[in-house]
Design a protein around this motif. Sequence first.
Motif, PDB file in Angstrom:
ATOM      1  N   LYS A  23       0.877  -1.163  -0.033  1.00  0.00           N
ATOM      2  CA  LYS A  23       0.051  -0.017  -0.128  1.00  0.00           C
ATOM      3  C   LYS A  23       0.959   1.082  -0.030  1.00  0.00           C
ATOM      4  N   TYR A  24       0.560   2.336  -0.694  1.00  0.00           N
ATOM      5  CA  TYR A  24       1.239   3.606  -1.278  1.00  0.00           C
ATOM      6  C   TYR A  24       2.473   3.179  -1.534  1.00  0.00           C
ATOM      7  N   ARG A  25       2.849   2.093  -1.900  1.00  0.00           N
ATOM      8  CA  ARG A  25       4.095   1.841  -2.664  1.00  0.00           C
ATOM      9  C   ARG A  25       5.388   2.197  -1.768  1.00  0.00           C
ATOM     10  N   TYR A  26       5.199   2.112  -0.256  1.00  0.00           N
ATOM     11  CA  TYR A  26       6.242   2.034   0.855  1.00  0.00           C
ATOM     12  C   TYR A  26       7.194   1.080   0.525  1.00  0.00           C
ATOM     13  N   LYS A  27       8.536   1.607   0.877  1.00  0.00           N
ATOM     14  CA  LYS A  27       9.581   0.661   0.882  1.00  0.00           C
ATOM     15  C   LYS A  27       9.874  -0.060   2.029  1.00  0.00           C
ATOM     16  N   VAL A  28       8.989  -1.080   2.407  1.00  0.00           N
ATOM     17  CA  VAL A  28       9.006  -1.921   3.449  1.00  0.00           C
ATOM     18  C   VAL A  28       9.513  -3.400   3.411  1.00  0.00           C
ATOM     19  N   LEU A  29       9.562  -3.916   2.179  1.00  0.00           N
ATOM     20  CA  LEU A  29       9.474  -5.275   1.906  1.00  0.00           C
ATOM     21  C   LEU A  29      11.277  -5.472   2.246  1.00  0.00           C
ATOM     22  N   LYS A  33      11.864  -9.491   3.592  1.00  0.00           N
ATOM     23  CA  LYS A  33      11.899 -10.154   2.307  1.00  0.00           C
ATOM     24  C   LYS A  33      12.046 -11.740   2.615  1.00  0.00           C
ATOM     25  N   GLU A  34      13.050 -12.130   3.343  1.00  0.00           N
ATOM     26  CA  GLU A  34      12.907 -13.536   3.785  1.00  0.00           C
ATOM     27  C   GLU A  34      11.713 -14.167   3.986  1.00  0.00           C
ATOM     28  N   GLU A  35      11.236 -13.561   5.308  1.00  0.00           N
ATOM     29  CA  GLU A  35       9.655 -14.071   5.464  1.00  0.00           C
ATOM     30  C   GLU A  35       8.877 -14.141   4.032  1.00  0.00           C
ATOM     31  N   LEU A  36       8.573 -13.127   3.405  1.00  0.00           N
ATOM     32  CA  LEU A  36       7.838 -12.696   2.403  1.00  0.00           C
ATOM     33  C   LEU A  36       8.092 -13.928   1.295  1.00  0.00           C
ATOM     34  N   VAL A  56      11.518  -9.996  -4.738  1.00  0.00           N
ATOM     35  CA  VAL A  56      11.205  -9.092  -3.882  1.00  0.00           C
ATOM     36  C   VAL A  56      12.113  -7.945  -3.620  1.00  0.00           C
ATOM     37  N   GLN A  57      11.649  -7.062  -4.128  1.00  0.00           N
ATOM     38  CA  GLN A  57      12.411  -5.562  -4.037  1.00  0.00           C
ATOM     39  C   GLN A  57      11.816  -4.858  -2.873  1.00  0.00           C
ATOM     40  N   GLU A  58      12.404  -3.615  -2.596  1.00  0.00           N
ATOM     41  CA  GLU A  58      11.886  -2.747  -1.630  1.00  0.00           C
ATOM     42  C   GLU A  58      10.433  -2.465  -1.628  1.00  0.00           C
ATOM     43  N   ASP A  59       9.983  -1.898  -2.839  1.00  0.00           N
ATOM     44  CA  ASP A  59       8.583  -1.617  -2.936  1.00  0.00           C
ATOM     45  C   ASP A  59       7.663  -2.294  -3.939  1.00  0.00           C
ATOM     46  N   HIS A  60       8.047  -3.673  -4.284  1.00  0.00           N
ATOM     47  CA  HIS A  60       7.283  -4.304  -5.182  1.00  0.00           C
ATOM     48  C   HIS A  60       7.827  -5.928  -5.173  1.00  0.00           C
ATOM     49  N   VAL A  61       6.756  -6.457  -5.738  1.00  0.00           N
ATOM     50  CA  VAL A  61       7.190  -8.136  -5.775  1.00  0.00           C
ATOM     51  C   VAL A  61       7.137  -8.474  -6.995  1.00  0.00           C
ATOM     52  N   HIS A  62       7.862  -9.091  -7.839  1.00  0.00           N
ATOM     53  CA  HIS A  62       8.111  -9.645  -9.300  1.00  0.00           C
ATOM     54  C   HIS A  62       7.898 -10.932  -9.159  1.00  0.00           C
ATOM     55  N   MET A  63       7.357 -11.867  -9.890  1.00  0.00           N
ATOM     56  CA  MET A  63       7.476 -13.396  -9.948  1.00  0.00           C
ATOM     57  C   MET A  63       6.974 -13.865 -11.236  1.00  0.00           C
ATOM     58  N   ILE A  64       7.535 -15.004 -11.524  1.00  0.00           N
ATOM     59  CA  ILE A  64       7.107 -15.706 -12.565  1.00  0.00           C
ATOM     60  C   ILE A  64       6.586 -17.199 -11.980  1.00  0.00           C
ATOM     61  N   ILE A  65       5.336 -17.466 -12.238  1.00  0.00           N
ATOM     62  CA  ILE A  65       4.535 -18.486 -11.638  1.00  0.00           C
ATOM     63  C   ILE A  65       4.004 -19.315 -12.687  1.00  0.00           C
ATOM     64  N   GLU A  66       3.940 -20.832 -12.673  1.00  0.00           N
ATOM     65  CA  GLU A  66       3.275 -21.346 -13.362  1.00  0.00           C
ATOM     66  C   GLU A  66       2.475 -22.152 -12.631  1.00  0.00           C
ATOM     67  N   HIS A 104      -4.883  -3.540   5.706  1.00  0.00           N
ATOM     68  CA  HIS A 104      -4.636  -4.057   4.296  1.00  0.00           C
ATOM     69  C   HIS A 104      -3.013  -3.416   4.206  1.00  0.00           C
ATOM     70  N   PHE A 105      -2.284  -4.556   3.933  1.00  0.00           N
ATOM     71  CA  PHE A 105      -0.767  -4.437   3.439  1.00  0.00           C
ATOM     72  C   PHE A 105      -0.464  -4.166   1.903  1.00  0.00           C
ATOM     73  N   TRP A 106      -1.275  -4.870   1.041  1.00  0.00           N
ATOM     74  CA  TRP A 106      -0.984  -4.734  -0.264  1.00  0.00           C
ATOM     75  C   TRP A 106      -2.024  -3.617  -0.882  1.00  0.00           C
ATOM     76  N   VAL A 107      -1.965  -3.259  -2.069  1.00  0.00           N
ATOM     77  CA  VAL A 107      -2.670  -2.266  -2.826  1.00  0.00           C
ATOM     78  C   VAL A 107      -3.658  -3.251  -3.434  1.00  0.00           C
TER      79      VAL A 107
END
Length: 138
Positions: A23-29, A33-36, A56-66, A104-107
């Motif tokens: 939420k708010y694209r805060y840099k909290v990740l 990171k490890e827990e996430l 997992v970056q500071e302000d967003h998560v990228h992934m490729i999932i099957e 709410h943690f995520w947008v």
Amino acid sequence: MSRFNKLSPAIWHCKYHLVWTPKYRYKVLKAIKEELENCIQLFSEQKRCKIEVLNVQEDHVHMIIEAPPKVSISEIVGMLKGRTAIRVFGRFKQLKQRPYWGNHFWVKGYCVDTIGLDTGMIRRYVEYQEKKEKKFEK
């Protein structure tokens, strides 16, 4: 070996590139990171999904999932965001103290793209995006 998986009565190859932000694209990740990463891996396996790349970056998560075709991508994302938010707020109580978080943690939204033959290009993008962002910041 075929790139297709088998699931009676179908063979399938369903890969997705997903991106979502706190939420708010805060840099909290970075701090969580490890827990996430552990949570995302665990919850994905419960839906019989396979994570190919997770960044997992500071302000967003990228992934490729099957994901198998019987599981919708909205169901996967909803489950991942919902359950990780519960886990993060339970484990990192200081995050819940901020008045603007609410429950709410995520947008609300997320970005999803299907992956076909250009998997290699998208994989490189996900793996190396953090390096590109750091170079851009300097």
